[in-house]
Enzyme design. Structure first.
Site, mmCIF file in Angstrom:
data_model
loop_
_atom_site.group_PDB
_atom_site.id
_atom_site.type_symbol
_atom_site.label_atom_id
_atom_site.label_comp_id
_atom_site.label_asym_id
_atom_site.label_seq_id
_atom_site.Cartn_x
_atom_site.Cartn_y
_atom_site.Cartn_z
ATOM 1 N N HIS A 78 60.958 47.678 22.256
ATOM 2 C CA HIS A 78 61.216 47.604 23.706
ATOM 3 C C HIS A 78 62.460 48.340 24.167
ATOM 4 O O HIS A 78 62.723 48.390 25.371
ATOM 5 C CB HIS A 78 61.328 46.143 24.155
ATOM 6 C CG HIS A 78 62.613 45.498 23.731
ATOM 7 N ND1 HIS A 78 62.869 45.132 22.441
ATOM 8 C CD2 HIS A 78 63.719 45.179 24.433
ATOM 9 C CE1 HIS A 78 64.066 44.600 22.363
ATOM 10 N NE2 HIS A 78 64.621 44.611 23.557
HETATM 11 N N1 UDP Z 1 61.205 37.148 20.597
HETATM 12 C C1 UDP Z 1 60.329 36.165 21.005
HETATM 13 N N2 UDP Z 1 59.047 36.544 21.315
HETATM 14 C C2 UDP Z 1 58.620 37.817 21.248
HETATM 15 C C3 UDP Z 1 59.527 38.815 20.823
HETATM 16 C C4 UDP Z 1 60.831 38.449 20.525
HETATM 17 O O1 UDP Z 1 60.679 34.984 21.062
HETATM 18 O O2 UDP Z 1 57.459 38.070 21.560
HETATM 19 C C5 UDP Z 1 62.584 36.746 20.270
HETATM 20 C C6 UDP Z 1 63.058 37.216 18.922
HETATM 21 O O3 UDP Z 1 62.625 36.352 17.914
HETATM 22 C C7 UDP Z 1 64.568 37.193 19.117
HETATM 23 C C8 UDP Z 1 64.724 37.584 20.546
HETATM 24 O O4 UDP Z 1 63.471 37.366 21.175
HETATM 25 O O5 UDP Z 1 65.080 35.885 18.955
HETATM 26 C C9 UDP Z 1 65.089 39.028 20.604
HETATM 27 O O6 UDP Z 1 65.003 39.452 21.889
HETATM 28 P P1 UDP Z 1 64.743 40.957 22.271
HETATM 29 O O7 UDP Z 1 64.167 41.665 21.134
HETATM 30 O O8 UDP Z 1 64.005 40.919 23.564
HETATM 31 O O9 UDP Z 1 66.206 41.481 22.623
HETATM 32 P P2 UDP Z 1 67.394 42.055 21.742
HETATM 33 O O10 UDP Z 1 67.704 41.095 20.653
HETATM 34 O O11 UDP Z 1 66.977 43.402 21.266
HETATM 35 O O12 UDP Z 1 68.519 42.147 22.731
#
Ligand code: UDP
Length: 358
Positions: free
Chosen positions: A202
């Site tokens: 994403h």
């Molecule tokens: N996550 C979730 N469902 C999904 C995809 C990701 O609960 O379908 C969780 C994942 O396990 C992690 C968090 O969302 O705890 C990560 O968020 P994201 O990847 O959106 O953001 P980033 O960490 O890159 O800022």
């Protein structure tokens, strides 16, 4: 002590669940939650509040779907009026989104102290909106709760020793979440292959570039000939694929809607490997002892790479396939060092804010 918590995006709900639970064990701490609305779909927002028992937000700003400047500006204005009304002792912000920056900026201009959770992370890639948000937020925070020693080092390198703020390595609240929810995992309501790769995608740098997005998807399609690839697909990525006329019916990839955290824990426990451009998921792969292919050209979590648990692969087709080949038969256990604390970060954070105020 009164805390206003500013959240708005999926990873912030997961982190805030940990800290809100910690707050509930301190009878003299009151929390007021502001949801900016940056993420708003049921499966990007509501599900986390329900499954993780996060208190219902006191304020819902419903700000989403606009450019960075418009979004941050509107949040800034609305958060300011809430802070003027609430007069908290602290504002807590998480990570690196527009909600983080807007919350920190609104508070610091009103001379309300900001506690930044997940402070000190750097990718050193200023093209990332997240990098801009985290650098600015760190600089105007009074307490910087760092998840790792590396994060503390990053801040020292930027001269934070001379600034009037507190730096503390409290461990990572996402480690707390993984430990707390590990035995509460929920099987998703779609069928899962026995062996599979869990992938998420994403980051704007990947989704906003047709060349990168197509290259990553093509590599995952190729890997899926050998090992099924399950992708809970982010709404932005789905939209970008639609714009590229991606054939959702013909793909070998198992594309599913975004899942809740408890389903995610199930997927993490049962997958063979993780491929992602998410920050949080790189660490969760480690918590659940899975190797990770990072679909980016750098990471904020370099200790995972040093540990041998994570390969920074980038977005190029061949590089992704090579990393997969390198990792697919690897069984060496590189997951035992406690890189992210012992699951007490939430408690340490609230204790520290109380200590400073006493
Ligand atoms: N996550 C979730 N469902 C999904 C995809 C990701 O609960 O379908 C969780 C994942 O396990 C992690 C968090 O969302 O705890 C990560 O968020 P994201 O990847 O959106 O953001 P980033 O960490 O890159 O800022």
């Amino acid at each position: 002590m009164k805390i206003v918590t500013i959240i708005g995006a999926r990873p912030q709900f997961i982190k805030a669940a940990v800290v809100s639970r910690a707050i509930s064990s301190f009878p003299d701490v009151q929390e007021v939650i502001v949801h900016t609305g940056q993420h708003f779909d049921t499966n990007m927002s509501d599900i986390f509040f329900e499954e993780m028992c996060i208190p219902k937000p006191n304020y819902n700003l419903n700000i989403n779907g606009m450019t960075h400047g418009a979004m941050t500006g509107q949040m800034l204005e609305k958060i300011e009026s809430i802070l003027l009304a609430e007069q908290p002792n602290w504002v807590i912000v998480y990570g690196d989104t527009n909600s983080t920056l807007a919350g920190a900026l609104a508070a610091s201009k009103l001379h309300i102290r900001v506690a930044h959770i997940e402070a000190g992370l750097r990718s050193y890639n200023m093209n990332m909106p997240e990098e801009i948000n985290r650098i600015l937020t760190d600089r105007i925070s009074s307490v910087l709760f760092c998840p790792t020693e590396q994060a503390i080092k990053n801040l020292y390198q930027e001269g934070f020793k001379q600034f009037p703020c507190t730096l503390l390595n409290c461990g990572d609240v996402m480690q707390d979440a993984a430990l707390f929810y590990a035995n509460k995992a929920k099987c998703p309501d779609f069928s899962l292959p026995e062996h599979f790769i869990l992938a998420t995608l994403h980051r704007a740098e990947n989704t906003d570039s047709p060349e990168r997005l197509q290259s990553i998807i093509a590599a995952l399609e190729e890997i899926a000939r050998e090992m099924p690839v399950v992708i809970p697909i982010h709404p932005r990525t789905r939209k970008k694929l639609q714009e590229l006329n991606f054939d959702f019916k013909q793909t070998r990839l198992q594309l599913v809607d975004p899942v809740g955290y408890l389903e995610m824990v199930h997927l993490l426990k049962h997958c063979s490997l993780v491929a992602t451009d998410s920050g949080g998921l790189q660490k969760e792969a480690y918590f659940f002892k899975k190797y990770c292919i990072t679909l980016r050209t750098e990471t904020e979590w370099i200790e995972l790479v040093e540990q041998g648990a994570n390969i920074i692969t980038g977005w190029k087709y061949e590089d992704i396939l090579n990393s997969y080949k390198q990792l697919k038969h690897t069984t060496k256990d590189v997951f035992s060092s406690p890189l992210y604390g012992d699951g007490q970060a939430g408690h340490i954070i609230i204790q520290e804010l109380q200590r400073i105020d006493s």
